[in-house]
Design an enzyme around this catalytic site. Sequence first.
Site, mmCIF file in Angstrom:
data_model
loop_
_atom_site.group_PDB
_atom_site.id
_atom_site.type_symbol
_atom_site.label_atom_id
_atom_site.label_comp_id
_atom_site.label_asym_id
_atom_site.label_seq_id
_atom_site.Cartn_x
_atom_site.Cartn_y
_atom_site.Cartn_z
ATOM 1 N N GLY A 10 0.842 -1.198 0.000
ATOM 2 C CA GLY A 10 0.000 0.000 0.000
ATOM 3 C C GLY A 10 0.877 1.248 0.000
ATOM 4 N N TYR A 60 -8.758 -1.648 4.735
ATOM 5 C CA TYR A 60 -9.765 -1.586 3.663
ATOM 6 C C TYR A 60 -9.970 -0.095 3.411
ATOM 7 C CZ TYR A 60 -14.194 -2.266 1.192
ATOM 8 O OH TYR A 60 -15.194 -2.273 0.253
ATOM 9 N N THR A 61 -9.489 0.416 2.267
ATOM 10 C CA THR A 61 -9.477 1.864 2.044
ATOM 11 C C THR A 61 -10.413 2.321 0.912
ATOM 12 O OG1 THR A 61 -7.545 1.594 0.620
ATOM 13 C CG2 THR A 61 -7.117 2.177 2.919
ATOM 14 N N TYR A 124 -16.799 3.549 5.823
ATOM 15 C CA TYR A 124 -15.345 3.439 6.012
ATOM 16 C C TYR A 124 -14.945 4.109 7.332
ATOM 17 C CZ TYR A 124 -10.452 4.927 5.452
ATOM 18 O OH TYR A 124 -9.123 5.205 5.668
ATOM 19 N N LYS A 128 -13.192 2.403 10.638
ATOM 20 C CA LYS A 128 -11.904 2.858 11.191
ATOM 21 C C LYS A 128 -12.070 3.267 12.654
ATOM 22 C CE LYS A 128 -8.454 3.251 9.342
ATOM 23 N NZ LYS A 128 -7.344 2.275 9.153
ATOM 24 N N TRP A 149 -5.994 12.386 3.581
ATOM 25 C CA TRP A 149 -5.744 12.686 2.160
ATOM 26 C C TRP A 149 -4.381 12.172 1.699
ATOM 27 C CZ3 TRP A 149 -7.841 18.224 0.612
ATOM 28 C CH2 TRP A 149 -9.138 18.370 1.090
#
Length: 298
Positions: A10, A60-61, A124, A128, A149
């Site tokens: 990632g 999981y983004t 999401y 988190k 970001w």
Amino acid sequence: MRILLTGKNGQVGWELSRALAPLGEVVAFGREELDLAVPDRIVSAVRTVRPDVIANAAAYTAVDRAESEPEAAHTINAVAAGILAEEAKRAGALLVHYSTDYVFDGAKNAPYVEEDPPNPLNAYGRSKLAGEYSIRAAGAPHLILRTSWVYAARGKNFFMTILRMLREKNPLRIVTDQIGAPTSAGALADATAELLRRYDTLALGKMSGTYHATAGGSTSWYGFAAQIAQLERAALPQMPPIVPIASSEYPLPAPRPKNSRLSNEKLLRRFGVKLPPWEVCLEACHARLRQGGPARES
Ligand SMILES: NC(=O)c1ccc[n+]([C@@H]2O[C@H](COP(=O)([O-])OP(=O)(O)OC[C@H]3O[C@@H](n4cnc5c(N)ncnc54)[C@H](OP(=O)(O)O)[C@@H]3O)[C@@H](O)[C@H]2O)c1
């Protein structure tokens, strides 16, 4: 120091492989070697590696996809994070975990501090936030670094997308009513390494908690795109226009907070660590890409 790193392919994981290497032995896992959806694999990886530090950069983004598959997001971002924390506690290891500005709803008119009440707007963000809760509940020494970001000179992110779109003829329509701090994965990884270099894991464990860790300053997505264009000006004299638009003109499945600004005061006060201003990080990332980029693309 032995470091178990997840999510090595990632954005942040890739940069952590580089930044953490001088600190000791990094045992890095991608999804193919360690699937966080399988609890037994997590347990056996930690018990085999016996790390001093677990750096969890896997997540999981897919923010919009999470709206239609919230269970998948919860499994990786909350359940797996909790298991890693339990195993960290068992191993006496420090867990370094990353969380997000999306735990907040963006209604505040100033940068968020760590103690502000979270109220995620999307699945999401909820997953988190649940991950943060599971880590705290496990009682392991931990640092939860909330960032925002994230981009890098590889993979899929806003920076790489804008570079591609600037080479196409169509005007770019970019949201101007969401404010935050673009944070390069490289600067976040460097700050993580700096924490581990300055303090031993015992000291960091005593300062367990949640810390905001973004690049300095803030801008809108439009401002971010304009700055990328500025850096490309010499290479691309003819560029399509960049048009500012409201979020309402670019509807997405997952709502985003209007204010994503996070105060980094606590990180600076406790550890003396501070990420550079976002424009500086962007210039460094751009220069790196133009000089041949990271060692290999994903
Ligand atoms: N990206 C952002 O804008 C942003 C903003 C705030 C916070 N954060 C947080 O920062 C951290 C790092 O994010 P990033 O930007 O580096 O994300 P990323 O580039 O999407 O990397 C996440 C990595 O996790 C891996 N992964 C996904 N599911 C997995 C599974 N079941 N088992 C093992 N690995 C799995 C992915 O593997 P695949 O490549 O195989 O899918 C990917 O390599 C995350 O905690 C994220 O929530 C990110």
